[in-house]
Write a protein that holds these residues in place. Structure first.
Motif, PDB file in Angstrom:
ATOM      1  N   GLU A   1       4.744   7.078   8.675  1.00 31.54           N
ATOM      2  CA  GLU A   1       3.814   6.704   7.611  1.00 31.54           C
ATOM      3  C   GLU A   1       3.279   7.924   6.865  1.00 31.54           C
ATOM      4  O   GLU A   1       3.173   7.904   5.646  1.00 31.54           O
ATOM      5  N   LYS A   2       2.965   8.975   7.613  1.00 28.90           N
ATOM      6  CA  LYS A   2       2.437  10.186   6.975  1.00 28.90           C
ATOM      7  C   LYS A   2       3.437  10.735   5.967  1.00 28.90           C
ATOM      8  O   LYS A   2       3.070  11.084   4.840  1.00 28.90           O
ATOM      9  N   GLU A   3       4.698  10.805   6.362  1.00 30.96           N
ATOM     10  CA  GLU A   3       5.731  11.310   5.457  1.00 30.96           C
ATOM     11  C   GLU A   3       5.892  10.383   4.256  1.00 30.96           C
ATOM     12  O   GLU A   3       6.024  10.849   3.122  1.00 30.96           O
TER      13      GLU A   3
ATOM     14  N   GLU B   1       2.988  11.001   1.898  1.00 30.55           N
ATOM     15  CA  GLU B   1       3.155  12.278   1.193  1.00 30.55           C
ATOM     16  C   GLU B   1       4.206  12.166   0.096  1.00 30.55           C
ATOM     17  O   GLU B   1       4.022  12.694  -1.005  1.00 30.55           O
TER      18      GLU B   1
ATOM     19  N   GLY C   1      -3.957  12.425   0.329  1.00 29.91           N
ATOM     20  CA  GLY C   1      -4.908  11.525   0.959  1.00 29.91           C
ATOM     21  C   GLY C   1      -5.304  10.333   0.102  1.00 29.91           C
ATOM     22  O   GLY C   1      -6.176   9.556   0.478  1.00 29.91           O
TER      23      GLY C   1
END
Length: 75
Positions: free
Chosen positions: A2-4, A7, A18
């Motif tokens: 999810e973070k990737e 981004e 963010g």
């Protein structure tokens, strides 16, 4: 994963880090247009090895929907 994904979406849509949240309707971002649509589909294929046809992509509404679809297709 999810973070990737977050981004990558922020990069494509030129958003501040963010900014993206799971509950956001990604087509509601100010920079969303047909080029962003194609860029996201290509990014999913390049970064995650996931191909989502345009017709299936149309059914996804939120960033969370997109993340779940990617997870499902990666399994």
């Amino acid at each position: 994963m999810e973070k990737e994904l977050f981004e990558q979406l922020e990069d494509i849509l030129e958003l501040d880090p963010g900014t993206v949240a799971l509950t956001d309707a990604f087509r509601d971002y100010d920079n969303w247009d047909s080029m962003a649509n194609l860029s996201v589909i290509a990014m999913l294929d390049d970064s995650f090895g996931v191909h989502i046809a345009s017709q299936d992509f149309k059914n996804l509404v939120t960033v969370g929907d997109l993340a779940e679809e990617v997870k499902k297709r990666m399994a």
